[in-house]
Design a protein around this motif. Structure first.
Motif, PDB file in Angstrom:
ATOM      1  N   LEU A  42       0.794  -1.228   0.000  1.00 41.74           N
ATOM      2  CA  LEU A  42       0.000   0.000   0.000  1.00 41.74           C
ATOM      3  C   LEU A  42       0.826   1.279   0.000  1.00 41.74           C
ATOM      4  N   PHE A  43       1.988   1.255   0.643  1.00 44.18           N
ATOM      5  CA  PHE A  43       2.762   2.468   0.881  1.00 44.18           C
ATOM      6  C   PHE A  43       4.149   2.349   0.259  1.00 44.18           C
ATOM      7  N   PHE A  44       4.542   3.399  -0.487  1.00 45.57           N
ATOM      8  CA  PHE A  44       5.755   3.306  -1.294  1.00 45.57           C
ATOM      9  C   PHE A  44       6.630   4.549  -1.148  1.00 45.57           C
ATOM     10  N   ALA A  45       7.901   4.370  -1.500  1.00 45.57           N
ATOM     11  CA  ALA A  45       8.874   5.464  -1.457  1.00 45.57           C
ATOM     12  C   ALA A  45       9.331   5.783  -2.873  1.00 45.57           C
ATOM     13  N   GLY A  46       9.060   6.989  -3.338  1.00 47.72           N
ATOM     14  CA  GLY A  46       9.552   7.443  -4.631  1.00 47.72           C
ATOM     15  C   GLY A  46       8.755   6.998  -5.835  1.00 47.72           C
ATOM     16  N   ASP A  47       8.344   5.731  -5.879  1.00 48.22           N
ATOM     17  CA  ASP A  47       7.554   5.201  -6.988  1.00 48.22           C
ATOM     18  C   ASP A  47       6.709   4.032  -6.466  1.00 48.22           C
ATOM     19  N   PRO A  83       8.601  -0.424  -1.743  1.00 43.45           N
ATOM     20  CA  PRO A  83       7.836  -0.295  -0.490  1.00 43.45           C
ATOM     21  C   PRO A  83       8.495   0.695   0.475  1.00 43.45           C
ATOM     22  N   LEU A  84       7.678   1.430   1.174  1.00 39.42           N
ATOM     23  CA  LEU A  84       8.150   2.390   2.177  1.00 39.42           C
ATOM     24  C   LEU A  84       8.565   1.616   3.430  1.00 39.42           C
ATOM     25  N   THR A  85       9.810   1.790   3.850  1.00 43.30           N
ATOM     26  CA  THR A  85      10.303   1.029   5.002  1.00 43.30           C
ATOM     27  C   THR A  85      10.707   1.910   6.167  1.00 43.30           C
ATOM     28  N   ASP A  86      10.808   3.228   5.953  1.00 46.19           N
ATOM     29  CA  ASP A  86      11.210   4.102   7.053  1.00 46.19           C
ATOM     30  C   ASP A  86      10.125   5.127   7.334  1.00 46.19           C
TER      31      ASP A  86
END
Length: 199
Positions: free
Chosen positions: A159-164, A168-171
């Motif tokens: 559901l949540f992403f970093a940059g594209d 996946p968003l991890t921080d």
């Protein structure tokens, strides 16, 4: 109970015990109905509808005696304003042990719109039955919850992403993680969870 705990524990209720709201709960609800706000500054009006008086029902609901319909002017961002305000109402009721479930399709819409006196420039995106959850869910509700996997949510990595949309968003800070977790747990039609967030 704090907001995150309310969101974490709340569930859709489709089987009610048939008892009307207590006079205390009804009075508290009436007093609160006009006070809900949303970040869009778009007023949402809630109308209490007696099920018997107006001949209202839904094939997926059992034991209800009261509905709440929400009305909003058909302006840009009215859907978001409605959703935000409706969820505030839903969580307010859940905190008091009162069940609800968002209904946008499984009802005779024209009857609800007529009972709520919906104007031509207004939209009624959803309604909800209101009442105390029955001790045991009906077979229909149990089957429905199983079919839509109501007690499952997609993992945060989907559901949540970093940059594209592939990373996946991890921080993130604890506050951001908690906010995203409440999004992950939020209700959606037949539990589809259509939202995606890219930081």
């Amino acid at each position: 109970m704090n907001l995150t705990d309310l969101i974490r524990t709340r569930r859709s209720v489709r089987t009610f015990d048939g008892n009307p709201l207590t006079p205390e709960h009804l009075a508290e609800l009436r007093e609160k109905l006009d006070t809900f706000r949303n970040p869009y500054g778009i007023p949402v009006e809630f109308v209490l509808l007696d099920a018997k008086e107006h001949g209202l029902s839904s094939p997926v609901i059992k034991g209800e005696s009261l509905y709440i319909a929400g009305k909003v002017k058909a302006v840009p961002h009215s859907e978001e304003a409605f959703g935000y305000t409706m969820e505030e109402l839903v969580l307010f009721l859940w905190e008091r042990g009162i069940g609800t479930t968002w209904i946008g399709g499984t009802m005779k819409r024209e009857l609800f719109e007529s009972a709520a006196q919906l104007a031509q420039d207004e939209r009624m995106y959803c309604i909800t039955p209101v009442g105390y959850p029955a001790e045991k869910m009906s077979l229909k509700e149990t089957a429905m919850r199983t079919a839509i996997q109501a007690d499952k949510r997609k993992p945060a990595s989907e559901l949540f992403f970093a940059g594209d949309f592939s990373t996946p968003l991890t921080d993130g800070t604890d506050a951001i993680k908690e906010a995203l977790e409440t999004v992950r747990l939020a209700p959606s039609a037949v539990n589809k969870q259509p939202w995606r967030i890219v930081r």
